[in-house]
Design an enzyme around this catalytic site. Structure first.
Site, PDB file in Angstrom:
ATOM      1  N   GLU A 141      -5.859   2.354 -11.057  1.00  0.00           N
ATOM      2  CA  GLU A 141      -6.907   2.906 -11.918  1.00  0.00           C
ATOM      3  C   GLU A 141      -8.243   2.904 -11.208  1.00  0.00           C
ATOM      4  O   GLU A 141      -9.090   3.734 -11.472  1.00  0.00           O
ATOM      5  CB  GLU A 141      -7.069   2.031 -13.162  1.00  0.00           C
ATOM      6  CG  GLU A 141      -5.937   2.084 -14.120  1.00  0.00           C
ATOM      7  CD  GLU A 141      -6.126   0.993 -15.156  1.00  0.00           C
ATOM      8  OE1 GLU A 141      -6.858   1.254 -16.122  1.00  0.00           O
ATOM      9  OE2 GLU A 141      -5.579  -0.105 -14.978  1.00  0.00           O
ATOM     10  N   PHE A 142      -8.454   1.881 -10.361  1.00  0.00           N
ATOM     11  CA  PHE A 142      -9.796   1.690  -9.807  1.00  0.00           C
ATOM     12  C   PHE A 142      -9.844   1.751  -8.286  1.00  0.00           C
ATOM     13  O   PHE A 142     -10.889   2.024  -7.725  1.00  0.00           O
ATOM     14  CB  PHE A 142     -10.348   0.334 -10.261  1.00  0.00           C
ATOM     15  CG  PHE A 142     -10.332   0.174 -11.750  1.00  0.00           C
ATOM     16  CD1 PHE A 142     -11.216   0.896 -12.540  1.00  0.00           C
ATOM     17  CD2 PHE A 142      -9.417  -0.656 -12.369  1.00  0.00           C
ATOM     18  CE1 PHE A 142     -11.200   0.773 -13.918  1.00  0.00           C
ATOM     19  CE2 PHE A 142      -9.397  -0.772 -13.746  1.00  0.00           C
ATOM     20  CZ  PHE A 142     -10.281  -0.064 -14.533  1.00  0.00           C
ATOM     21  N   SER A 143      -8.729   1.472  -7.629  1.00  0.00           N
ATOM     22  CA  SER A 143      -8.810   1.393  -6.175  1.00  0.00           C
ATOM     23  C   SER A 143      -8.793   2.792  -5.568  1.00  0.00           C
ATOM     24  O   SER A 143      -8.287   3.739  -6.161  1.00  0.00           O
ATOM     25  CB  SER A 143      -7.648   0.566  -5.626  1.00  0.00           C
ATOM     26  OG  SER A 143      -6.417   1.123  -6.016  1.00  0.00           O
ATOM     27  N   ARG A 193      -4.024  -1.345   4.148  1.00  0.00           N
ATOM     28  CA  ARG A 193      -2.562  -1.222   4.261  1.00  0.00           C
ATOM     29  C   ARG A 193      -1.890  -1.439   2.920  1.00  0.00           C
ATOM     30  O   ARG A 193      -1.028  -2.313   2.772  1.00  0.00           O
ATOM     31  CB  ARG A 193      -2.004  -2.250   5.242  1.00  0.00           C
ATOM     32  CG  ARG A 193      -2.118  -1.882   6.684  1.00  0.00           C
ATOM     33  CD  ARG A 193      -1.370  -2.868   7.537  1.00  0.00           C
ATOM     34  NE  ARG A 193       0.007  -2.467   7.725  1.00  0.00           N
ATOM     35  CZ  ARG A 193       0.418  -1.647   8.685  1.00  0.00           C
ATOM     36  NH1 ARG A 193      -0.434  -1.167   9.542  1.00  0.00           N
ATOM     37  NH2 ARG A 193       1.677  -1.317   8.784  1.00  0.00           N
ATOM     38  N   SER A 239       0.208  -1.060  -0.621  1.00  0.00           N
ATOM     39  CA  SER A 239       1.601  -0.804  -0.941  1.00  0.00           C
ATOM     40  C   SER A 239       1.681  -0.415  -2.403  1.00  0.00           C
ATOM     41  O   SER A 239       1.003  -0.988  -3.245  1.00  0.00           O
ATOM     42  CB  SER A 239       2.425  -2.066  -0.687  1.00  0.00           C
ATOM     43  OG  SER A 239       3.712  -1.916  -1.230  1.00  0.00           O
ATOM     44  N   LEU A 290     -13.982  -1.591  11.282  1.00  0.00           N
ATOM     45  CA  LEU A 290     -14.107  -0.708  12.435  1.00  0.00           C
ATOM     46  C   LEU A 290     -14.810   0.597  12.111  1.00  0.00           C
ATOM     47  O   LEU A 290     -15.231   1.310  13.002  1.00  0.00           O
ATOM     48  CB  LEU A 290     -12.712  -0.406  13.012  1.00  0.00           C
ATOM     49  CG  LEU A 290     -11.904  -1.634  13.417  1.00  0.00           C
ATOM     50  CD1 LEU A 290     -10.554  -1.225  13.965  1.00  0.00           C
ATOM     51  CD2 LEU A 290     -12.650  -2.453  14.443  1.00  0.00           C
ATOM     52  N   TYR A 299       5.727 -11.989  -5.121  1.00  0.00           N
ATOM     53  CA  TYR A 299       4.392 -12.001  -5.715  1.00  0.00           C
ATOM     54  C   TYR A 299       4.283 -13.252  -6.578  1.00  0.00           C
ATOM     55  O   TYR A 299       5.137 -13.511  -7.408  1.00  0.00           O
ATOM     56  CB  TYR A 299       4.290 -10.756  -6.596  1.00  0.00           C
ATOM     57  CG  TYR A 299       2.899 -10.263  -6.845  1.00  0.00           C
ATOM     58  CD1 TYR A 299       2.402  -9.176  -6.140  1.00  0.00           C
ATOM     59  CD2 TYR A 299       2.097 -10.857  -7.798  1.00  0.00           C
ATOM     60  CE1 TYR A 299       1.125  -8.705  -6.377  1.00  0.00           C
ATOM     61  CE2 TYR A 299       0.821 -10.393  -8.034  1.00  0.00           C
ATOM     62  CZ  TYR A 299       0.332  -9.312  -7.323  1.00  0.00           C
ATOM     63  OH  TYR A 299      -0.936  -8.844  -7.557  1.00  0.00           O
TER      64      TYR A 299
END
Lengths: 734, 677
Positions: free
Chosen positions: A284-286, A295, A297, A349, A556
Site C-alpha cells: 500500500e505504501f512502499s 531487494r 520480495s 549508491l 518470518y
C-alpha cells in the site's frame, strides 16, 4: 500510453473488468482511490515526452503525507484498531474489509497472551513536543539551486518529521513519546528523472547530504538522520515520480517512475489489464524504487518472482552520473550484472529513478485456500514436498500454532447463527473427530492464481500432497484471513503500543533441513532472553514459513511482549532482537530475506551513530571524489570496481554478515576510473573480502603490492584508508 | 584463551552445598517388594512419551548421517551398501540398550536388599534431584557421574528410579557384555555397550554417535556416561576423555536442540568395594575378567560393612551458556549437517575445557569422610622412615586430624565430619570401619601391612614388599580423594621450597614446571597455569602459610607445618616420577617396547625399594608409571618409534636427567630448562 490500443480495443473492457475484479479480491482491504483534488499544489514542471495529456492519475500519496497518514504510527490516519467502550476490539475507518468491524475475541487473546490489560493505556502524544524539531540548517546555495531548477521543496517541520524515520520499533516508539531526533533539514519533491539528476548534481556541488525517501516503510533504520552529520541533510522524496511512462505489450514490460507505490502501480497497470504481481506486505505504501533498493520480495513470488527477477532495467542517479544498461534485455553475460549491486544498495549508491519491470496479464481467477496440519513438523514437511515438486501456488505460507490462534482472534463478529454453528462444527470435526491437538495444530494458507481450470487442477495437486502429510483442507476463509493478518499487523502493532505491548517482525532465509531447528531455537531464545532481561510476562513469539524455494525457505518471526515495568523497553527489545538474530545466524539462517537489517542487529549499542555518519560520507564522497584526479578514459572498455564491503553496504550501518561480495561491472554508460595509484587499488582490496576481481585492463604494475614502508605499524583497515584519503583530498581541495 | 576463561569460571553456588537425605532409611522401614512395584511415572522431556527401542533403532539406521557413512564406506571398500547396512545393523544390535521397566523393578528389589546389608546409608542431595527433574523437562540431559566402582551406574539408576526421574541410558564398556546373563540384565536396565577402542572404524563411530545423538535430540532419556572413561583405580579423578562429550554437544552446536544440560554427579564411597582389588591391579596382578561367577564369588563382600555413600547431583551446566562467545556455531553452516566433520580446533579446545571444568566440579562436590584425613596422616607417618617409631599415637592422630580438618575446610573441601561428636569418637569410628587397613594397639595406630597370603614358611623379601605395597596403595586410594583440595597449594608449597629465591616469577616458573609435569596425574586444565597459581597463592596467604608482597613469596614460620604437610602430599608423586626418569636413563635399551615398560619399571622400582634407596612404594603403582610415561611423551623426553609390529620407546637422556634433577629439587627449574620443554 505506448500500448497498442487499436488492436486490442475489443478486449480492453474485458480486461478492465478482470482487473477490477482482481483488485477487489486481492485488495479488498486496500485503500479506496482518493479524491484527486488532494494537495497537488505545485504545477508539474517536468514535461517529459511521456507526459500524458489530461493525466488523471490519482495519487495515493500526496506531498503532504500528514493529510492522510499518521505521523507516529502505521498507515492512514483514519484506520486504527482500538478497544471500544464495551472493551471490544474495533477497526475504524472505511478503507479496509475489516474497517468498521468488531473483533470480539481479540481482547481475550490480547490479555491472555501478553498478560496485558486493555484498561492500561499508554497514549501517544498527538503532536511532536514543542521545540523538539530543531530549525532547519539550510544550505542556502543548494536551496537557491533547487529553486531555480523549479523543483518543489519544503522545510516545514511536519514535512521534515515525516521523512526522518521509517517504521522500526525504536523510531515509532520515540515518536509516540513525542521525541523527534535529527530530521532532514529540507524535503525536495522531484517530478522526474531529470529533476533528480539536477538535485544530485547540486548536492555534490554544495556538499549536501541526500537521503532518498520512497514510501517511508523502511524497517532498517535507513531513513534515520545521523546525529553527527554536520552538513545539511536533504530528504529526496520520490513520491511525486509516480507515473507509468509506457507499457510494452509485445515484451510485457512497463517503464515506471520509481516513486510509485505498490497499490497505484497495480491499479494503473490493472486499467490496461496487467499487473506486476509483486505484492510485498507493505505494498500500500512502499515504492517501486524502494523495492529495488532493498531487494524486496513479494508474497506471490512463486509465480512472478522477486524484484530481482522482475527487474529488466533500472536507472540510477549517482553522484558520478547516471547508471543504466544500454538495452532492455532479459539476460547478459559480460561481467557481473550491475543490477546486482543496485539491488539492495538501500540508497547508499544513488537514487533509483526509473524502472523497467516485467508485467503479466491480470490472472483470470484467484482462489484462497487453507490446510490444517496436526503439527508444525508435518506442515513443514508438506511445504518442502510442494517445493520439491515445484508446484507451489502463488503463495503458500505455514503459520505456527501461536499465529494461528492470533489469526483466529481477529475473526470479525459473525452475524448469523448459522455461520457460528458451522464454525463450531468445523472445530469439533478437526479437534475431536480427527484428533488434532488445538495447542499444536497449524495452518497453511494458500493463494492460487491463473486460468480457472488450471487453478482447480493445481489446487487438487496441492491438497493431495497435503493429505499425505496429514493435512485437512480448512476452507477459503481461513486462508484469506491469514493474508489479511499480514496487512493489518502493522496497525495491530500500534494497538499493542497503546497498551504497553511492543513488538516487531524479522525474517530470515534458511535451508530446508534447518527450518524446524531455526523456528524452535529462535522462538525459545526469544523467550529465554526476555526472561533474562526482566520481562515479566512470557513474550509472544511466533513464526511462519512464508516463502518456499528449491533450496530453502523464508521464515518470518513476530515477536512482542508486554513492556510494563521495564524502564527502557526499546533497549530490552533491541537486545532480545539482537540475540534472536545471532541465534538465526548460528542456526544457518541469513540476517534477512527481504527486510534488510537494522544497524543494531549486528552491532548493538556500540558506536552505531558514528558509523552511520562515516558510511554515508564514505559512500557519497567516494563517488564524489573517486575520479576527481583520474584522467578521463574515453571510449575504452573500462572495468570498474565496486566495493560492496559490509562497511559500505548500508547507509545506516547495517552489516549483512551473510553477504560479503565484491562485484565488478563492465561497460556502464559512464566510465569509472581505474585505480591509478597503489593506494587507490588498496581501497578495492580489503583483506576481509572473499575474492577480488581485478579488471583486465588494470596496469600490471598495480597488481603487485608495494612493499610496506619500513616503519609501517600495521596494515590499515578499510575505514582508516578511507579516512586518510579523504583527509588528503580535503587538503588538496583547500 | 577459551579454556582459561571457562576453567576459571567458578560458580559461587558450588561452594554453597545442599543438604543430604538418607534414601535407605525409608527402605528399611517399608516393604522392598512394594517399593519395586511402586507406581513409576517420571517426568519427561517436553512431556514426550518414551519411544520404543525398535523405533529408536530404525531411526538410527535410517538417519541421513548413517546413510551417508554407509555409502562412503561402501565406495571405499567396494562392498555393497546393503552388506554394510547389515553390518551397521549388527553393530547397533550389539550396542543398543533394551530398557525394560520389569528389569529395573527387579534391580530395584535386589539392590535394595544388597544396599541395606552393605551400606549404612545412601545420602543424596534432594535439591539436586529437584533441579535435575526441572532440567529433564527443559532440555536433553547428560548425566556425568564420577566413576570409582562398578556400583556407580546401578546406583545412579537406582536413585533415579526411587525419585521417579527418567531412567538414563548408560554408555558401558563392552567387557560387561561378556558377562553371561548379567550383561543382558544390564542392557535391559538401560546400559548400551561400546567397544573400548574403535579409532579407525568409521562405520562403528557413525552408528555409535548417531545412536547417542538420536537419543539426545529426541530427548528420549537422559544419557549417562563417565567422563573419566573408566573406573579410577586410585580414586583420583582421571583426566577426562572428550570423545563422548564431543558427541553429546554436537546436537546443540549444530542447532538440532536448543540446549543440552550437563549434570556432574559426584559419588563418594566411605569404603570402596573394590579397595584391595584395585591395589593388586595397580601392582600388576591383571584385572580379573568380568564374569558372572566372579561376581558370584564376590558375594562375600556382602558380609562386610562399607559405611555410607554420598551422591551429590551438581548444578546442571548449560552447553549453550558455556559456548556463548567461545564457539562460532556458524562454522557448521557451510556443509550439510549429516556429513561427519572433525570439530575445529577451537571447538575441541572448548570441549576439552568443559570436560576439565566438569571433572573439577565432580571433585569439588565429592564428599570427604574423616577417614580420608586419617589415611593421609597415617601414610605420611608411615613414610617417615624406618628410624622413627611405627605409626603414631591415637592422641597425636586425633590432634593432627583436628588440625587438618581446619586446613581442609579452609581450602573449601566438602568434608563430612560430624561436628556434634567429639573428635576422638569420630576418629575411632573411622578406624574401626577400616580395620582391614589399620591396626590400633596400645594407644598407637599404624598401617596394617598385609602378610603374604598362603605360602607357608618365611616369605621372600619381595613378597613381603608387595604385601606391604597392597596395604599402602589401598590406603593411598583414600588419601587420593582429598588430593584435589591440596593440589594447587601443594604445588605452590613445593615450588616455594625448591625455587632458588622467593621471587614471585621464579616461584611461578617452578610452579608451572611442576604443574606441567604432573598434568597427566591430576586434573589441571591445560593453559590455566596463571589461574592455578593465583588460586594457590590466595589460599596459602589466606591460611597464613605464605606471605606475599609485590614481588616476593615467603614462607612464614607459623605456616611451616602446613607447608611441610603439603609438600609431603606431593612428594610420593615427585619421587615416583624421578624413579621413572632414572629407569629410562639407566636401564632403557633400544628395544624397550611400550608394552614392556610397566613391568620393567616395576622391577626397577622393586630393586630400589629393597635396597632402601626409595621409601615410597606408591612408585610401584602402574597408574603412576603410565601417567609419568604419558607426561614424558608429551614433554618430548621420550618418543615413540614405530618399529614394525612393536612400538619402542626412544629416550632423550639429557632431557630426562635434567627433568629428574629438577623434580628432585637439585637443580632450580631455570627458564632454560623450561624453554626446552
Amino acid at each position: 500510453m505506448a500500448s497498442d490500443g487499436s488492436s486490442n480495443s475489443s478486449s480492453i473492457p474485458d480486461r478492465q473488468q478482470i482487473a477490477r475484479q482482481r483488485l477487489r479480491i486481492i485488495a479488498g482491504h486496500l485503500q479506496k482511490p482518493l479524491d484527486p483534488s488532494d494537495g497537488d499544489i505545485s504545477a508539474r514542471e517536468c514535461s517529459g515526452p511521456d507526459k500524458q495529456p489530461g493525466d488523471t492519475t490519482t495519487n495515493s500519496v500526496p506531498r503532504r503525507r500528514q493529510e492522510v497518514m499518521k505521523w507516529n504510527g502505521w498507515g492512514y490516519s483514519d484506520s486504527r484498531f482500538h478497544f471500544n467502550k464495551k472493551g471490544q476490539a474495533e477497526f475504524t475507518g472505511k478503507r479496509y474489509k475489516l474497517s468498521g468491524m468488531i473483533m470480539p475475541s481479540l481482547k481475550e487473546w490480547f490479555e491472555g497472551t501478553f498478560g496485558a490489560n486493555v484498561q492500561h493505556k499508554s497514549f501517544a502524544s498527538a503532536v511532536p513536543s514543542p521545540g523538539s524539531v530543531k530549525p532547519p540548517a539550510l544550505n542556502q546555495a543548494f536551496v537557491e539551486g533547487v529553486q531555480s531548477a523549479g523543483v518543489p521543496f519544503s522545510s516545514d517541520a511536519e514535512d521534515r518529521v515525516f521523512r526522518g524515520h521509517g517504521h522500526c520499533l525504536h523510531e515509532i516508539f520515540a515518536l509516540r513519546e513525542g521525541r523527534v531526533g535529527r530530521v532532514p533539514d529540507m524535503v525536495v519533491w522531484p517530478n522526474c528523472h531529470d529533476d533528480v539528476v539536477k538535485i544530485v548534481e547540486l548536492a555534490c556541488k554544495h556538499n549536501v547530504c541526500l537521503i532518498p525517501y520512497g514510501g517511508g516503510t523502511s524497517v532498517s533504520s535507513a531513513l534515520e538522520c545521523p546525529l553527527e552529520e554536520t552538513r545539511s541533510i536533504v530528504s529526496l522524496d520520490t513520491s511525486q515520480m509516480n507515473r507509468i511512462l509506457w507499457i510494452d505489450e509485445k515484451n510485457l514490460t512497463a517503464h515506471v517512475e520509481a516513486g510509485i507505490v505498490g497499490q497505484d502501480l497495480e491499479r494503473l497497470l490493472g486499467e490496461s489489464g496487467y499487473c506486476t504481481g509483486h505484492e510485498p506486505d507493505s505494498m500500500e505504501f512502499s515504492s517501486l524504487g524502494g523495492w529495488v533498493a532493498t531487494r524486496a520480495s513479494g508474497m506471490k513470488k512463486n509465480i512472478y518472482g522477486n524484484i530481482e527477477d522482475l527487474l529488466v532495467h533500472v536507472r540510477m542517479v549517482t553522484p558520478k552520473g547516471v547508471m543504466e544498461k544500454s538495452c532492455l534485455v532479459p539476460r547478459m553475460s559480460c561481467g557481473p550484472d550491475i543490477h546486482h549491486f543496485i539491488l539492495g544498495s538501500e540508497g547508499t549508491l544513488g537514487v533509483v529513478t526509473e524502472v523497467t519491470i516485467k508485467i503479466r496479464p491480470v490472472p483470470e481467477y484467484q482462489k484462497y485456500g487453507s490446510v490444517v496440519f496436526p503439527n508444525f513438523d508435518m506442515g513443514v514437511a508438506c511445504l518442502r514436498e510442494v517445493a520439491k515438486q515445484r508446484c507451489a501456488p502463488a503463495s503458500i505460507r505455514l503459520v505456527d500454532n501461536e499465529q494461528f490462534q492470533f489469526g483466529h482472534a481477529l475473526k470479525p463478529q459473525v452475524s448469523s447463527m448459522f455461520t457460528s454453528f458451522l464454525e463450531g462444527l468445523k472445530k469439533f470435526y478437526i479437534t475431536k473427530f480427527k484428533g488434532f491437538d488445538p495447542q499444536h495444530l497449524c495452518v497453511a494458507t494458500l493463494l492460487f492464481e491463473g486460468d480457472r481450470e488450471k487453478v482447480l487442477q493445481h489446487e487438487k495437486q496441492v491438497y493431495d500432497i497435503a493429505a499425505k502429510f496429514g493435512g485437512l483442507a480448512a476452507g477459503e476463509d481461513n486462508g484469506q484471513r491469514g493474508y489479511m493478518l499480514t496487512f493489518v499487523i502493522a496497525y495491530l502493532r500500534d494497538l499493542g503500543m497503546d497498551h504497553f505491548v511492543i513488538g516487531e517482525s524479522f525474517e530470515t532465509s534458511v535451508p530446508w533441513d534447518r527450518v524446524l531447528d531455526i523456528c524452535r531455537n529462535v522462538k525459545e531464545r526469544i523467550t529465554r532472553e526476555c526472561k533474562d532481561k526482566g520481562v515479566q510476562f512470557t513474550p509472544f513469539s511466533t513464526c511462519r514459513v512464508t516463502q518456499t524455494y528449491d533450496a530453502g525457505a523464508c521464515v518470518y518471526f513476530y515477536f512482542a511482549f508486554n513492556s510494563r515495568g521495564l524502564s527502557d523497553p526499546v533497549h530490552v527489545y533491541e537486545q532480545v532482537e539482537h540475540a534472536a538474530r545471532q541465534e538465526i545466524l548460528a542456526n544457518g539462517g541469513s540476517l534477512s530475506h527481504h527486510h534488510g537489517a537494522v544497524a543494531t542487529a549486528a552491532a548493538p549499542c556500540q558506536g552505531v551513530q558514528p558509523r552511520r555518519q562515516r558510511i554515508r560520507q564514505q559512500i557519497f564522497r567516494s563517488f564524489l571524489h573517486a575520479s576527481a584526479a583520474a584522467p578521463p578514459t574515453n571510449g575504452a572498455r573500462v572495468g570498474c570496481l565496486f566495493l560492496l564491503n559490509n562497511d559500505l553496504m548500508n547507509p545506516n550501518g547495517a552489516r549483512p554478515d551473510d553477504q560479503r561480495v565484491l562485484i565488478s561491472g563492465r561497460t556502464p554508460p559512464r566510465t569509472y576510473p581505474l585505480p591509478s595509484t597503489p593506494a587507490e587499488l588498496e581501497l578495492y582490496r580489503p583483506s576481509s573480502l572473499l575474492q577480488v576481481v581485478i579488471p583486465r585492463s588494470t596496469p600490471s604494475s598495480l597488481l603487485t603490492p608495494a612493499p610496506p614502508p619500513e616503519n609501517a605499524p600495521s596494515p590499515l583497515t578499510l575505514g582508516e584508508v578511507y579516512q586518510q584519503q579523504r583527509l588528503a583530498r580535503k587538503t588538496d581541495e583547500v | 584463551m577459551t579454556s582459561i576463561s571457562l576453567y576459571s569460571q567458578r560458580d559461587p553456588m558450588l561452594k554453597k552445598r545442599d543438604d543430604f537425605e538418607d534414601m535407605l532409611e525409608e527402605r528399611r522401614s517399608s516393604s522392598d517388594l512394594k517399593y519395586a512395584f511402586k507406581c513409576y511415572t517420571p517426568v519427561l522431556y517436553k512431556g514426550l512419551p518414551p519411544c520404543k527401542t525398535t523405533v529408536l533403532k530404525s531411526m538410527v539406521l535410517q538417519s541421513d548421517q548413517l546413510r551417508y557413512v554407509i555409502n562412503q564406506v561402501s565406495k571405499e571398500t567396494g562392498e555393497s551398501a546393503g552388506a554394510i547396512q547389515e553390518e551397521a545393523s549388527a553393530i547397533l544390535e550389539e550396542m543398543a540398550h533394551r530398557l525394560q521397566l520389569s528389569t529395573v523393578r527387579f534391580f530395584a528389589f535386589a539392590l535394595t536388599k544388597a544396599f541395606k546389608t552393605l551400606f549404612r546409608s545412601i545420602h543424596v542431595n534432594e535439591e539436586g534431584l529437584q533441579r535435575l527433574q526441572q532440567a529433564i523437562q527443559d532440555h536433553p540431559v547428560v548425566l556425568l557421574p564420577s566413576h570409582r566402582s562398578y556400583m556407580d551406574f546401578l546406583l545412579m539408576s537406582y536413585i533415579l528410579y526411587t525419585y521417579d526421574l527418567a531412567l538414563p541410558v548408560i554408555a558401558a564398556g563392552m567387557d560387561f557384555m561378556g558377562m553371561k546373563f548379567v550383561g543382558e540384565m544390564l542392557r535391559m536396565s538401560g546400559a548400551f555397550f561400546i567397544r573400548r577402542s574403535f579409532g579407525g572404524d568409521k562405520l562403528y563411530w557413525a552408528v555409535f554417535s548417531e545412536y547417542v545423538k538420536t537419543m539426545l535430540r529426541n530427548g528420549m532419556a537422559p544419557v549417562e556416561f563417565f567422563l573419566e572413561g573408566t573406573r579410577s583405580r586410585t580414586c583420583k579423578s582421571l583426566t577426562p576423555k572428550i570423545g563422548l562429550l564431543n558427541i553429546v554437544m554436537e546436537p546443540f552446536l549444530k542447532g538440532e536442540v536448543f540446549d543440552v544440560s550437563l549434570v556432574p554427579v559426584s559419588i563418594s564411597y566411605e569404603r570402596i568395594l573394590e579397595e584391595s582389588l584395585y591395589a593388586r591391579e595397580l601392582l600388576g596382578v591383571p584385572k580379573p575378567k568380568e564374569s558372572t561367577s566372579g561376581l558370584f564369588k564376590a558375594r562375600k563382600v556382602l558380609s562386610e560393612d562399607y559405611g555410607s555413600i554420598h551422591v551429590y547431583f551438581g548444578h546442571a551446566v548449560s552447553v549453550r551458556t558455556l559456548s556463548e562467545g567461545r564457539v562460532d556455531r556458524r562454522q557448521f553452516n557451510l556443509q550439510p549437517r549429516f556429513i561427519p566433520k572433525k570439530p575445529s580446533e577451537d571447538t575441541q579446545g572448548f570441549v576439552s575445557a568443559v570436560a576439565y571444568r566438569l571433572v573439577r566440579s565432580q571433585e569439588e562436590n565429592m564428599v570427604l569422610m574423616p577417614w580420608v584425613l586419617l589415611a593421609s596422616l597415617l601414610l605420611q607417618a608411615h613414610y617417615r622412615g624406618p628410624g622413627s617409631p611405627q605409626g603414631m599415637t591415637l592422641e597425636e592422630l586425633t590432634q593432627r586430624a583436628v588440625w587438618l580438618r581446619g586446613l581442609v575446610r579452609g581450602l573449601g573441601a566438602f568434608l563430612h565430619w560430624p561436628d556434634d561428636k567429639p573428635p576422638s569418637e569420630v576418629v575411632s569410628a573411622s578406624l574401626s570401619l577400616h580395620q582391614g587397613l589399620v591396626r590400633v594397639s596400645e594407644g598407637r595406630v599404624w598401617l596394617l601391612l598385609e602378610e603374604p597370603a598362603g605360602g607357608p614358611g618365611p616369605a621372600s623379601p619381595e613378597e613381603r614388599l608387595l604385601g606391604a605395597a597392597v596395604a599402602v596403595l589401598s590406603c593411598t586410594s583414600y588419601r587420593n580423594q582429598v588430593l584435589h583440595v591440596f593440589l594447587r597449594p601443594a604445588l605452590l608449597a613445593t615450588a616455594v621450597h625448591t625455587a632458588s629465591s622467593g621471587k614471585k616469577e621464579e616461584v611461578f616458573d617452578t610452579f608451572s614446571f611442576l604443574r606441567n609435569v604432573l598434568a597427566n596425574e591430576f586434573i589441571l586444565c591445560p593453559g590455566a597455569a596463571v589461574q592455578d597459581f593465583e588460586e594457590a597463592c590466595q589460599q596459602l596467604v589466606q591460611s597464613g602459610a605464605l606471605q606475599a608482597s609485590q614481588q616476593q613469596l615467603t614462607a612464614t614460620d607459623r605456616g611451616e607445618p602446613t607447608l611441610a604437610f603439603l609438600r609431603a602430599m606431593l612428594e610420593p608423586f615427585l619421587q615416583g616420577y624421578q624413579v621413572v626418569c632414572r629407569f629410562l636413563c639407566e636401564e632403557a635399551s633400544e628395544s624397550l617396547t611400550e608394552k614392556l615398560f610397566v613391568p620393567a619399571v616395576r622391577n626397577f622400582t622393586v630393586k630400589l625399594l629393597l635396597a632402601g634407596n626409595l621409601r615410597y612404594c606408591e612408585a610401584l603403582s602402574s597408574d603412576l608409571q603410565k601417567n609419568a610415561l604419558a607426561a614424558l611423551l608429551r614433554l618430548g623426553a621420550v618418543s615413540r618409534v614405530n618399529g614394525g609390529e612393536q612400538v619402542t620407546l626412544k629416550v632423550d637422556r639429557m632431557l630426562l636427567n635434567t627433568l629428574e634433577d629438577t623434580l628432585g629439587g637439585r637443580v632450580p627449574s631455570q627458564r632454560a630448562v623450561l624453554a626446552r620443554l
